[in-house]
Design an enzyme around this catalytic site. Structure first.
Site, PDB file in Angstrom:
ATOM      1  N   ASP A  11       0.858  -1.187   0.000  1.00 19.35           N
ATOM      2  CA  ASP A  11       0.000   0.000   0.000  1.00 19.35           C
ATOM      3  C   ASP A  11       0.892   1.235   0.000  1.00 19.35           C
ATOM      4  O   ASP A  11       1.748   1.388   0.882  1.00 19.35           O
ATOM      5  CB  ASP A  11      -0.907   0.017   1.234  1.00 19.35           C
ATOM      6  CG  ASP A  11      -1.996  -1.046   1.167  1.00 19.35           C
ATOM      7  OD1 ASP A  11      -2.070  -1.742   0.141  1.00 19.35           O
ATOM      8  OD2 ASP A  11      -2.757  -1.167   2.142  1.00 19.35           O
ATOM      9  N   ASP A 132     -15.216  -3.037  -1.452  1.00 21.46           N
ATOM     10  CA  ASP A 132     -14.793  -2.777  -0.078  1.00 21.46           C
ATOM     11  C   ASP A 132     -16.039  -2.457   0.732  1.00 21.46           C
ATOM     12  O   ASP A 132     -16.746  -1.490   0.423  1.00 21.46           O
ATOM     13  CB  ASP A 132     -13.823  -1.597  -0.031  1.00 21.46           C
ATOM     14  CG  ASP A 132     -12.658  -1.772  -1.009  1.00 21.46           C
ATOM     15  OD1 ASP A 132     -12.236  -2.921  -1.197  1.00 21.46           O
ATOM     16  OD2 ASP A 132     -12.196  -0.769  -1.569  1.00 21.46           O
TER      17      ASP A 132
END
Length: 253
Positions: A11, A132
Site C-alpha cells: 500500500d 470494499d
C-alpha cells in the site's frame, strides 16, 4: 477447485510502503521507504503475484504514486495487480501499457458501471473490481464514504461483464488482524461466478489453513498485508501449505 493465490500487499502513501488500520490514513504505519525493494523481496520469497494500492490515488481519484509503481514494475517479473484512483479509461490504458497485469476498479464500479464493462471488453482478463464493504455496504473514495449498494448487488452487476476477479475487503477487519471474514466473502463468491479474492484481517497461518478448507473452494485467494510485515506469517510456511493442499487435491482428483 480454484487455484489459490496468496497476494502480498504493498500500500503506497507518499511514495512509501504503509499499512492502514481500517482504512484510516491518519493511522498509517510505515513499513518501508523503498516499495520496489519490498516488491523484490516478496518476489524472491516465492509469491506469484503482487497486490499494489495507490492509497493517495484512491482519495484523489487519480494516480498519485506513479513513480513508486513504476519502480515496482521495474523491480519484479511477477504479475502486479494495481488499484487506487483508477476512474478513467486513459488511466487503465496507461497502467496496462506500463506493464501492470491487472487493474482494480473500485469507486468507479459503483458510480460508473458502464466504465467497468467497457474496460473489461477492451482489456479481457485485465480488469478486476474492488468491493470494499462496511457492514455489508460498499464504501467508495478511499473508504471515506459508504454507498447504499450491498456487496452482493455490486458483484451481480458485473456477472456477465468479463471481469477477471473481485477483491472483497471487509473494512472493519483491514489492518487489525482479526482474521478473514470467511462467511461474507463466501456469500459473495456464491452469488457470482466471478473469482473472488478475500482481503482484510488475515492474521496467521491458521487463516491460510482456513482458506484451504473444502468449504472455501470457491475462493480464488487472499491478500495479506500487516501479518506479513509483522512476521505473524512466514511466507515459506504459507506458500508451502498452499502447495501441499493443491497437491493433495490433485492426487485425490
Amino acid at each position: 477447485m480454484t487455484h489459490v493465490i496468496l497476494f502480498p500487499a504493498i500500500d503506497l502513501k507518499e511514495g512509501r510502503c504503509v499499512r492502514l488500520v481500517q482504512g484510516d490514513m491518519a493511522q498509517a504505519i510505515v513499513f518501508s521507504d523503498d516499495p520496489a525493494a519490498q516488491a523484490a523481496t516478496f518476489a524472491a520469497q516465492g509469491f506469484s503475484w503482487l497486490h499494489v494500492v495507490d492509497l493517495d490515488g484512491a482519495f484523489a481519484g487519480a494516480p498519485m504514486n506513479a513513480a513508486a509503481v513504476d519502480a515496482i514494475l521495474a523491480a519484479v517479473a511477477i504479475p502486479v495487480q494495481l488499484g487506487g484512483g483508477i476512474r478513467e479509461m486513459r488511466t487503465v490504458e496507461g497502467w496496462l501499457g506500463k506493464g501492470v497485469s491487472r487493474v482494480i476498479i473500485g469507486t468507479a464500479a459503483v458510480r460508473d458501471p458502464a466504465f467497468v464493462r467497457e474496460a473489461a471488453r477492451r482489456f479481457p482478463g485485465k480488469i478486476a473490481v474492488g468491493i470494499d464493504a462496511k457492514d455489508g455496504k460498499v464504501a467508495v473514495e478511499g473508504w471515506a464514504k459508504t454507498s447504499t449498494v450491498t456487496a452482493d448487488e455490486l458483484g451481480r452487476r458485473f456477472e456477465d461483464a468479463g471481469v477477471a476477479a473481485i477483491i472483497y475487503t471487509d473494512i472493519a477487519r483491514d489492518g487489525v488482524l482479526k482474521g478473514l471474514n470467511i462467511p461474507m466473502t463466501l456469500a459473495l463468491a456464491q452469488a457470482v461466478s466471478i473469482p473472488v479474492i478475500a482481503s482484510g484481517g488475515l492474521a496467521s497461518i491458521a487463516d491460510i489453513h482456513r482458506l484451504l478448507e473444502p468449504d472455501c473452494a470457491l475462493l480464488a485467494g487472499a491478500i495479506t498485508g500487516r501479518a506479513l510485515y509483522d512476521g505473524r506469517i512466514d511466507p515459506r510456511e504459507a506458500l508451502a501449505a498452499i502447495r501441499r493442499a493443491e497437491q493433495a487435491r490433485g492426487a485425490g482428483a
